[in-house]
Design a protein around this motif. Structure first.
Motif, PDB file in Angstrom:
ATOM      1  N   LYS A 186       5.781  -0.687  14.239  1.00 55.43           N
ATOM      2  CA  LYS A 186       4.550  -0.508  14.292  1.00 55.43           C
ATOM      3  C   LYS A 186       4.174   0.078  15.734  1.00 55.43           C
ATOM      4  CE  LYS A 186       2.924  -3.031  10.326  1.00 55.43           C
ATOM      5  NZ  LYS A 186       2.069  -4.055  10.143  1.00 55.43           N
ATOM      6  N   ILE A 187       4.955  -0.045  16.900  1.00 53.71           N
ATOM      7  CA  ILE A 187       4.502   0.737  18.109  1.00 53.71           C
ATOM      8  C   ILE A 187       4.664   2.071  17.929  1.00 53.71           C
ATOM      9  CG2 ILE A 187       5.385  -1.350  19.289  1.00 53.71           C
ATOM     10  CD1 ILE A 187       7.822   0.475  20.238  1.00 53.71           C
ATOM     11  N   HIS A 188       5.343   2.635  17.031  1.00 55.42           N
ATOM     12  CA  HIS A 188       5.245   4.011  16.891  1.00 55.42           C
ATOM     13  C   HIS A 188       4.338   4.543  15.906  1.00 55.42           C
ATOM     14  CE1 HIS A 188       8.702   4.261  19.840  1.00 55.42           C
ATOM     15  NE2 HIS A 188       9.516   3.717  18.890  1.00 55.42           N
ATOM     16  N   ILE A 189       3.639   3.706  15.313  1.00 57.00           N
ATOM     17  CA  ILE A 189       2.445   4.254  14.328  1.00 57.00           C
ATOM     18  C   ILE A 189       1.193   4.520  14.913  1.00 57.00           C
ATOM     19  CG2 ILE A 189       1.135   3.570  12.402  1.00 57.00           C
ATOM     20  CD1 ILE A 189       4.144   3.934  11.771  1.00 57.00           C
ATOM     21  N   ASP A 190       0.592   5.742  14.624  1.00 54.36           N
ATOM     22  CA  ASP A 190      -0.661   6.028  15.455  1.00 54.36           C
ATOM     23  C   ASP A 190      -1.721   5.151  15.286  1.00 54.36           C
ATOM     24  OD1 ASP A 190      -2.903   7.311  15.741  1.00 54.36           O
ATOM     25  OD2 ASP A 190      -2.550   9.264  14.743  1.00 54.36           O
ATOM     26  N   ASP A 191      -2.139   4.572  16.375  1.00 52.09           N
ATOM     27  CA  ASP A 191      -3.380   3.619  16.420  1.00 52.09           C
ATOM     28  C   ASP A 191      -4.381   3.817  15.472  1.00 52.09           C
ATOM     29  OD1 ASP A 191      -1.823   2.049  18.224  1.00 52.09           O
ATOM     30  OD2 ASP A 191      -2.791   2.903  20.086  1.00 52.09           O
ATOM     31  N   LYS A 192      -4.835   4.972  15.566  1.00 52.75           N
ATOM     32  CA  LYS A 192      -6.074   5.359  14.843  1.00 52.75           C
ATOM     33  C   LYS A 192      -5.808   5.189  13.069  1.00 52.75           C
ATOM     34  CE  LYS A 192      -7.806   9.064  17.447  1.00 52.75           C
ATOM     35  NZ  LYS A 192      -8.102  10.487  17.664  1.00 52.75           N
ATOM     36  N   VAL A 193      -4.407   5.091  12.640  1.00 57.72           N
ATOM     37  CA  VAL A 193      -4.221   4.689  11.296  1.00 57.72           C
ATOM     38  C   VAL A 193      -4.034   3.333  11.295  1.00 57.72           C
ATOM     39  CG1 VAL A 193      -2.386   5.171   9.597  1.00 57.72           C
ATOM     40  CG2 VAL A 193      -2.946   7.103  10.932  1.00 57.72           C
ATOM     41  N   LEU A 194      -3.363   2.756  12.196  1.00 53.68           N
ATOM     42  CA  LEU A 194      -2.849   1.190  12.247  1.00 53.68           C
ATOM     43  C   LEU A 194      -4.187   0.570  12.438  1.00 53.68           C
ATOM     44  CD1 LEU A 194      -0.545  -0.743  12.409  1.00 53.68           C
ATOM     45  CD2 LEU A 194      -0.459  -0.650  14.920  1.00 53.68           C
ATOM     46  N   ASN A 195      -5.112   0.966  13.103  1.00 52.60           N
ATOM     47  CA  ASN A 195      -6.503   0.115  13.213  1.00 52.60           C
ATOM     48  C   ASN A 195      -7.502   0.740  12.488  1.00 52.60           C
ATOM     49  OD1 ASN A 195      -4.839  -1.618  14.964  1.00 52.60           O
ATOM     50  ND2 ASN A 195      -5.256  -0.099  16.393  1.00 52.60           N
ATOM     51  N   LYS A 196      -7.341   1.595  11.439  1.00 49.91           N
ATOM     52  CA  LYS A 196      -8.737   2.355  10.758  1.00 49.91           C
ATOM     53  C   LYS A 196      -9.200   1.076   9.879  1.00 49.91           C
ATOM     54  CE  LYS A 196      -9.377   5.732   7.192  1.00 49.91           C
ATOM     55  NZ  LYS A 196      -8.756   6.721   6.214  1.00 49.91           N
ATOM     56  N   PRO A 197     -10.409   0.986  10.120  1.00 52.35           N
ATOM     57  CA  PRO A 197     -11.390   0.090   9.518  1.00 52.35           C
ATOM     58  C   PRO A 197     -11.868   0.369   8.043  1.00 52.35           C
ATOM     59  CG  PRO A 197     -12.712   1.208  10.985  1.00 52.35           C
ATOM     60  CD  PRO A 197     -11.361   1.868  11.015  1.00 52.35           C
ATOM     61  N   ALA A 198     -11.075   1.136   7.375  1.00 50.20           N
ATOM     62  CA  ALA A 198     -11.348   1.576   5.897  1.00 50.20           C
ATOM     63  C   ALA A 198      -9.973   1.774   5.367  1.00 50.20           C
ATOM     64  CB  ALA A 198     -11.991   2.818   6.081  1.00 50.20           C
ATOM     65  N   LYS A 199     -10.032   2.139   4.008  1.00 50.64           N
ATOM     66  CA  LYS A 199      -9.122   2.204   3.057  1.00 50.64           C
ATOM     67  C   LYS A 199      -7.978   3.593   3.598  1.00 50.64           C
ATOM     68  CE  LYS A 199      -7.713   2.793  -1.663  1.00 50.64           C
ATOM     69  NZ  LYS A 199      -7.920   2.925  -3.207  1.00 50.64           N
ATOM     70  N   THR A 202      -5.770   6.805   3.232  1.00 54.65           N
ATOM     71  CA  THR A 202      -5.538   7.653   2.651  1.00 54.65           C
ATOM     72  C   THR A 202      -4.023   7.820   1.992  1.00 54.65           C
ATOM     73  OG1 THR A 202      -4.952   9.154   3.987  1.00 54.65           O
ATOM     74  CG2 THR A 202      -7.102   9.254   3.503  1.00 54.65           C
ATOM     75  N   PRO A 203      -3.335   8.308   0.940  1.00 52.20           N
ATOM     76  CA  PRO A 203      -2.247   8.226   0.630  1.00 52.20           C
ATOM     77  C   PRO A 203      -1.220   8.783   1.669  1.00 52.20           C
ATOM     78  CG  PRO A 203      -3.514   9.071  -1.343  1.00 52.20           C
ATOM     79  CD  PRO A 203      -4.361   9.055  -0.061  1.00 52.20           C
ATOM     80  N   GLU A 204      -1.756   9.781   2.541  1.00 49.19           N
ATOM     81  CA  GLU A 204      -0.935  10.318   3.621  1.00 49.19           C
ATOM     82  C   GLU A 204      -0.762   9.254   4.764  1.00 49.19           C
ATOM     83  OE1 GLU A 204      -2.593  13.507   1.166  1.00 49.19           O
ATOM     84  OE2 GLU A 204      -3.675  12.007   2.143  1.00 49.19           O
ATOM     85  N   GLU A 205      -2.015   8.685   4.982  1.00 46.50           N
ATOM     86  CA  GLU A 205      -1.678   7.557   5.870  1.00 46.50           C
ATOM     87  C   GLU A 205      -0.919   6.405   5.491  1.00 46.50           C
ATOM     88  OE1 GLU A 205      -6.483   8.260   7.850  1.00 46.50           O
ATOM     89  OE2 GLU A 205      -6.065   6.848   6.228  1.00 46.50           O
ATOM     90  N   PHE A 206      -0.813   6.026   4.164  1.00 47.13           N
ATOM     91  CA  PHE A 206      -0.123   4.912   3.718  1.00 47.13           C
ATOM     92  C   PHE A 206       1.375   5.386   4.014  1.00 47.13           C
ATOM     93  CE2 PHE A 206       1.915   2.435   0.493  1.00 47.13           C
ATOM     94  CZ  PHE A 206       2.182   1.285   0.978  1.00 47.13           C
ATOM     95  N   GLU A 207       1.680   6.337   3.829  1.00 50.59           N
ATOM     96  CA  GLU A 207       3.069   7.131   3.791  1.00 50.59           C
ATOM     97  C   GLU A 207       3.251   6.918   5.437  1.00 50.59           C
ATOM     98  OE1 GLU A 207       5.395   7.767   1.674  1.00 50.59           O
ATOM     99  OE2 GLU A 207       3.993   7.069   0.162  1.00 50.59           O
ATOM    100  N   HIS A 208       2.384   7.272   6.257  1.00 52.18           N
ATOM    101  CA  HIS A 208       2.752   7.134   7.811  1.00 52.18           C
ATOM    102  C   HIS A 208       3.021   5.823   8.175  1.00 52.18           C
ATOM    103  CE1 HIS A 208       2.581   7.963  11.862  1.00 52.18           C
ATOM    104  NE2 HIS A 208       1.485   7.262  12.101  1.00 52.18           N
TER     105      HIS A 208
END
Length: 402
Positions: free
Chosen positions: A202-215, A217-223
């Motif tokens: 998870k250190i290589h996952i975009d922090d904005k996606v990792l810490n997103k305070p909402a559901k 998107t399908p694209e973000e989940f794939e990321h």
């Protein structure tokens, strides 16, 4: 578990009281190390008397507050019955206070190790498993001595440090679960190491996606799912990593029906330690506060785990996990039938609905109360409900300490 008689006192059997913690019984000058535990009722005392038991050895520190002890002076060293298979007594102090302090140190060290591993990974350095070995040994020893103390400490959470705490909690839960299943000590150690590194990708996952305070998107989940791909690459640089540790790291998102990731493994392709990591990872994630959700109670989490069987999770292992940590796990918050609120303090595997509860608040009167330890085995009260920490109107944090 066998208890050291040096921590116990000898009392006449007719002075034994409900709530006393018995470590051994004596008929004349011969001591039998029976299964240790608190006296649940007067029927148990009368049964001992009818069997001709003259004395009981009790541990004051583990007995219910308020018990009156009338020790008998011992003139000589006791002779222990050879008819029982007796394990060597633990070398470490077994009081809850000392065990909880030691557990807190182990948890602190684990979070420091997890942070160091993340930093080393981010910098592209080679990670050496030997740096985790000593900590893993300490963790296993603590689980074997007093898993309740460890669970109580690890129940305290900080949602701003989720990644670190989640990795540590998964490691602790895996060892506790593995001990419950009777796995070998070396396997427990490798599972602990796998738990510490299981989310390293998870250190290589975009922090904005990792810490997103909402559901997502399908694209973000794939990321997000890519963290397992990254982990596979990262652990090739971990020197001395075992297959068990690697499986725990790479299989905790696999599903029995083959719809998991990253490899889509199915049924018997997922070994038991891989299946265990799936259960533990989901449970800890469900009960933790996150940036986008509040942690749920253990009871709610158990319902979700069971709903994921048998297609995603191993049903037999889920039931064994629930039995392992208890319907009301140590460290969880519960409300009793009289409105008192407390922390589940000591587990009771014989009667899982009747643990010992450290009460500190009354919902009936909306105020803090004098702290008391209620052993539900010998109480008329029962647990009405489990409470997620965020649903409690007061902060329970200070009461997790002795």
């Amino acid at each position: 578990m066998q208890y050291d008689l040096k921590n116990s006192i000898k009392i006449p059997i007719d002075t034994l009281m409900i709530g006393m913690f018995v470590t051994a019984i004596e008929d004349s000058k011969r001591i039998n190390l029976a299964n240790a535990g608190r006296v649940p009722n007067n029927v148990s005392i009368q049964q001992l008397i009818r069997k001709g038991i003259k004395f009981a050895w009790v541990d004051q520190s583990l007995s219910v507050h308020g018990c009156v002890f009338k020790p008998v002076p011992t003139a000589q060293e006791p002779v222990i019955s050879e008819s029982h298979n007796i394990s060597p007594p633990p070398k470490k102090p077994t009081s809850r206070f000392s065990n909880q302090k030691r557990s807190a140190r182990i948890i602190r060290e684990a979070r420091g190790l997890a942070q160091k591993l993340i930093s080393q990974t981010f910098e592209g350095k080679v990670i050496d498993v030997s740096n985790i070995d000593d900590w893993a040994d300490d963790l296993i020893e603590m689980v074997l001595i007093d898993s309740d103390a460890l669970q109580c400490v690890s129940a305290l959470r900080n949602k701003n440090k989720y990644l670190l705490e989640h990795s540590v909690n998964v490691a602790c839960l895996l060892v506790t679960f593995g001990k419950h299943l009777g796995l070998e000590k070396e396997t427990l150690k490798q599972m602990a190491i796998g738990g510490i590194i299981h989310d390293v990708g998870k250190i290589h996952i975009d922090d904005k996606v990792l810490n997103k305070p909402a559901k997502l998107t399908p694209e973000e989940f794939e990321h997000i799912k890519l963290h397992q791909v990254y982990a596979r690459d990262i652990i090739t640089n971990v020197r001395g990593l075992s297959d068990v540790s690697s499986d725990v790291c790479l299989m905790h998102h696999e599903k029995l029906d083959g719809n998991g990731y990253p490899l889509g493994l199915k049924d018997e392709q997922i070994p038991v330690h891989g299946r265990m990591s799936c259960i533990v990872d989901i449970y800890d994630a469900l009960t933790a506060d996150r940036c986008y959700k509040r942690g749920m109670s253990s009871a709610e989490a158990f319902k979700i785990l069971l709903s994921l069987t048998p297609f995603h999770l191993d049903k037999d292992l889920v039931y064994k996990f629930i039995n392992c940590i208890g319907v009301y796990p140590v460290g969880s918050i519960v409300e009793l039938s009289d409105g008192r609120v407390g922390i589940v303090w000591t587990s009771n595997h014989d009667e899982p609905l009747k643990p010992e509860v450290k009460c500190f608040y009354s919902r009936k009167y909306s105020r803090f109360i004098e702290v008391s330890y209620i052993d539900l085995k010998s109480s008329q009260h029962k647990i009405d409900r489990a409470i997620a920490p965020h649903n409690l109107e007061v902060d329970a944090t200070p009461f997790f300490e002795m």
